[in-house]
Design a protein around this motif. Structure first.
Motif, PDB file in Angstrom:
ATOM      1  N   ARG A 170     -47.631 -54.147 -30.255  1.00  0.00           N
ATOM      2  CA  ARG A 170     -48.829 -53.980 -29.593  1.00  0.00           C
ATOM      3  C   ARG A 170     -49.181 -53.036 -28.428  1.00  0.00           C
ATOM      4  N   LEU A 171     -48.328 -53.276 -27.495  1.00  0.00           N
ATOM      5  CA  LEU A 171     -48.232 -52.655 -26.340  1.00  0.00           C
ATOM      6  C   LEU A 171     -47.814 -51.271 -26.460  1.00  0.00           C
ATOM      7  N   LEU A 172     -46.812 -50.941 -27.570  1.00  0.00           N
ATOM      8  CA  LEU A 172     -46.299 -49.709 -27.822  1.00  0.00           C
ATOM      9  C   LEU A 172     -47.221 -48.960 -28.723  1.00  0.00           C
ATOM     10  N   VAL A 173     -48.136 -49.552 -29.428  1.00  0.00           N
ATOM     11  CA  VAL A 173     -48.902 -48.834 -30.382  1.00  0.00           C
ATOM     12  C   VAL A 173     -49.950 -48.275 -29.428  1.00  0.00           C
ATOM     13  N   ALA A 174     -50.607 -49.288 -28.463  1.00  0.00           N
ATOM     14  CA  ALA A 174     -51.560 -48.914 -27.506  1.00  0.00           C
ATOM     15  C   ALA A 174     -51.199 -47.742 -26.647  1.00  0.00           C
ATOM     16  N   SER A 175     -50.059 -47.709 -26.265  1.00  0.00           N
ATOM     17  CA  SER A 175     -49.330 -46.763 -25.158  1.00  0.00           C
ATOM     18  C   SER A 175     -49.515 -45.225 -26.070  1.00  0.00           C
ATOM     19  N   HIS A 176     -48.857 -45.319 -27.230  1.00  0.00           N
ATOM     20  CA  HIS A 176     -48.769 -44.069 -27.895  1.00  0.00           C
ATOM     21  C   HIS A 176     -50.337 -43.425 -28.232  1.00  0.00           C
ATOM     22  N   LEU A 177     -51.143 -44.291 -28.553  1.00  0.00           N
ATOM     23  CA  LEU A 177     -52.578 -43.961 -28.703  1.00  0.00           C
ATOM     24  C   LEU A 177     -53.168 -43.485 -27.502  1.00  0.00           C
ATOM     25  N   GLY A 178     -52.803 -44.095 -26.398  1.00  0.00           N
ATOM     26  CA  GLY A 178     -53.276 -43.650 -25.035  1.00  0.00           C
ATOM     27  C   GLY A 178     -52.848 -42.407 -24.678  1.00  0.00           C
ATOM     28  N   PHE A 179     -51.463 -42.038 -24.899  1.00  0.00           N
ATOM     29  CA  PHE A 179     -50.812 -40.749 -24.597  1.00  0.00           C
ATOM     30  C   PHE A 179     -51.438 -39.736 -25.470  1.00  0.00           C
ATOM     31  N   VAL A 180     -51.737 -39.943 -26.874  1.00  0.00           N
ATOM     32  CA  VAL A 180     -52.452 -38.998 -27.699  1.00  0.00           C
ATOM     33  C   VAL A 180     -53.839 -38.326 -26.870  1.00  0.00           C
ATOM     34  N   LYS A 181     -54.490 -39.302 -26.307  1.00  0.00           N
ATOM     35  CA  LYS A 181     -55.635 -39.104 -25.626  1.00  0.00           C
ATOM     36  C   LYS A 181     -55.267 -38.144 -24.378  1.00  0.00           C
ATOM     37  N   THR A 182     -54.447 -38.867 -23.537  1.00  0.00           N
ATOM     38  CA  THR A 182     -54.026 -38.251 -22.290  1.00  0.00           C
ATOM     39  C   THR A 182     -53.655 -36.617 -22.350  1.00  0.00           C
ATOM     40  N   ILE A 183     -52.856 -36.584 -23.412  1.00  0.00           N
ATOM     41  CA  ILE A 183     -52.209 -35.141 -23.714  1.00  0.00           C
ATOM     42  C   ILE A 183     -53.419 -34.217 -23.831  1.00  0.00           C
ATOM     43  N   ASN A 203     -37.547 -47.742 -20.429  1.00  0.00           N
ATOM     44  CA  ASN A 203     -39.033 -47.954 -20.130  1.00  0.00           C
ATOM     45  C   ASN A 203     -40.017 -47.668 -21.375  1.00  0.00           C
ATOM     46  N   SER A 204     -40.835 -48.438 -21.351  1.00  0.00           N
ATOM     47  CA  SER A 204     -41.761 -47.951 -22.569  1.00  0.00           C
ATOM     48  C   SER A 204     -42.424 -46.904 -22.340  1.00  0.00           C
ATOM     49  N   LYS A 205     -43.233 -46.843 -21.347  1.00  0.00           N
ATOM     50  CA  LYS A 205     -44.047 -45.676 -20.858  1.00  0.00           C
ATOM     51  C   LYS A 205     -43.429 -44.292 -21.002  1.00  0.00           C
ATOM     52  N   VAL A 206     -42.188 -44.373 -20.507  1.00  0.00           N
ATOM     53  CA  VAL A 206     -41.504 -42.923 -20.840  1.00  0.00           C
ATOM     54  C   VAL A 206     -41.104 -42.526 -22.243  1.00  0.00           C
ATOM     55  N   VAL A 207     -40.589 -43.625 -22.805  1.00  0.00           N
ATOM     56  CA  VAL A 207     -40.517 -43.326 -24.381  1.00  0.00           C
ATOM     57  C   VAL A 207     -41.785 -43.068 -25.226  1.00  0.00           C
ATOM     58  N   ALA A 208     -42.711 -43.904 -24.699  1.00  0.00           N
ATOM     59  CA  ALA A 208     -44.150 -43.466 -25.387  1.00  0.00           C
ATOM     60  C   ALA A 208     -44.523 -42.276 -25.019  1.00  0.00           C
ATOM     61  N   ALA A 209     -44.533 -41.521 -23.974  1.00  0.00           N
ATOM     62  CA  ALA A 209     -44.942 -40.521 -23.638  1.00  0.00           C
ATOM     63  C   ALA A 209     -44.126 -39.376 -24.602  1.00  0.00           C
ATOM     64  N   GLY A 210     -42.913 -39.537 -24.485  1.00  0.00           N
ATOM     65  CA  GLY A 210     -41.833 -38.680 -25.129  1.00  0.00           C
ATOM     66  C   GLY A 210     -42.156 -38.542 -26.732  1.00  0.00           C
ATOM     67  N   ASN A 211     -42.050 -39.963 -26.942  1.00  0.00           N
ATOM     68  CA  ASN A 211     -42.418 -39.882 -28.458  1.00  0.00           C
ATOM     69  C   ASN A 211     -43.720 -39.264 -29.077  1.00  0.00           C
ATOM     70  N   THR A 212     -44.793 -39.400 -28.083  1.00  0.00           N
ATOM     71  CA  THR A 212     -45.930 -38.793 -28.417  1.00  0.00           C
ATOM     72  C   THR A 212     -45.891 -37.103 -28.319  1.00  0.00           C
ATOM     73  N   LEU A 213     -45.337 -36.594 -27.586  1.00  0.00           N
ATOM     74  CA  LEU A 213     -44.973 -35.252 -27.367  1.00  0.00           C
ATOM     75  C   LEU A 213     -44.141 -34.800 -28.520  1.00  0.00           C
ATOM     76  N   TRP A 214     -43.239 -35.568 -28.955  1.00  0.00           N
ATOM     77  CA  TRP A 214     -42.226 -35.209 -30.470  1.00  0.00           C
ATOM     78  C   TRP A 214     -43.091 -35.130 -31.568  1.00  0.00           C
ATOM     79  N   LEU A 215     -44.089 -36.182 -31.586  1.00  0.00           N
ATOM     80  CA  LEU A 215     -44.915 -36.328 -32.796  1.00  0.00           C
ATOM     81  C   LEU A 215     -46.002 -35.275 -33.014  1.00  0.00           C
ATOM     82  N   ILE A 216     -46.479 -35.014 -31.760  1.00  0.00           N
ATOM     83  CA  ILE A 216     -47.745 -33.948 -31.739  1.00  0.00           C
ATOM     84  C   ILE A 216     -46.930 -32.620 -32.058  1.00  0.00           C
TER      85      ILE A 216
END
Length: 205
Positions: free
Chosen positions: A66-79, A140-153
């Motif tokens: 749940r936290l990882l999904v929320a983080s990834h969605l949040g980083f999409v909006k942030t980016i 660290n989940s935040k660093v990973v989520a930010a990196g994953n979101t960049l890669w996915l985009i």
């Protein structure tokens, strides 16, 4: 009723065994369990009973997901919001200018330029992940989520920012490749700035 440090230390062993991979999520789950145990103890339930009941109620894997999904969605909006900032646009223009110089210096055709540009952006993003693994940042989940979101985009953009599609829509090939290059530059700069920001936050804490 606040738990003692000894009582909190009894919560942590229950999260071992690979149930929680990320250190920050593990700490957050410990706090979450502790809070629920404290609430139960306020009603007169003994600590051991409250802890056992809470551990049965909470699924660590689901909590982490749940936290990882929320983080990834949040980083999409942030980016996406960062892409509109003047500083991001300026840095993107500089990166775009470098690419334009390279394209014209080597006299790449639009097709060859598209292949090289997309390959470089994807491989660079993967390289950042490897560096993060080597540096221990992938715990660290935040660093990973930010990196994953960049890669996915960047990966998804390969299908949207497509030379053939843009030419089919009526753009001249050279204009299309410049648009693709600038768009990828903007995505990359905005995403990378968020990865760097999360990494700096980690070093501060």
């Amino acid at each position: 009723m606040k738990l003692t440090s000894e009582q909190i230390s009894q919560i942590q062993p229950s999260l071992s065994g690979g149930k929680i991979y990320y250190d920050d999520i593990r700490a957050e789950l410990v706090d979450h369990i502790a809070s629920k145990v404290e609430d139960a103890m306020e009603t007169g339930i003994p600590f051991e009973e409250a802890l056992e009941s809470t551990q049965k109620e909470i699924n660590p894997f689901n909590f982490q997901m749940r936290l990882l999904v929320a983080s990834h969605l949040g980083f999409v909006k942030t980016i996406a919001s960062k892409m509109l900032k003047g500083s991001m646009l300026l840095r993107s223009i500089l990166l775009f200018a470098v690419w334009v110089i390279i394209i014209n210096f080597f006299e790449y055709s639009p097709e060859v330029a598209e292949k090289h540009i997309k390959t470089i952006f994807i491989s660079t993003t993967v390289g950042l992940a490897i560096m993060g693994l080597w540096g221990g940042l992938l715990k660290n989940s935040k660093v990973v989520a930010a990196g994953n979101t960049l890669w996915l985009i960047i990966c998804i953009s390969q299908f949207v920012l497509n030379l053939d599609l843009m030419v089919w829509l009526g753009l001249p090939p050279i204009i299309a490749i410049y648009l693709i290059t600038f768009s990828l530059s903007l995505l990359y700069i905005a995403g990378l700035s968020e990865v760097v920001f999360q990494t700096k936050k980690l070093s501060v804490t």
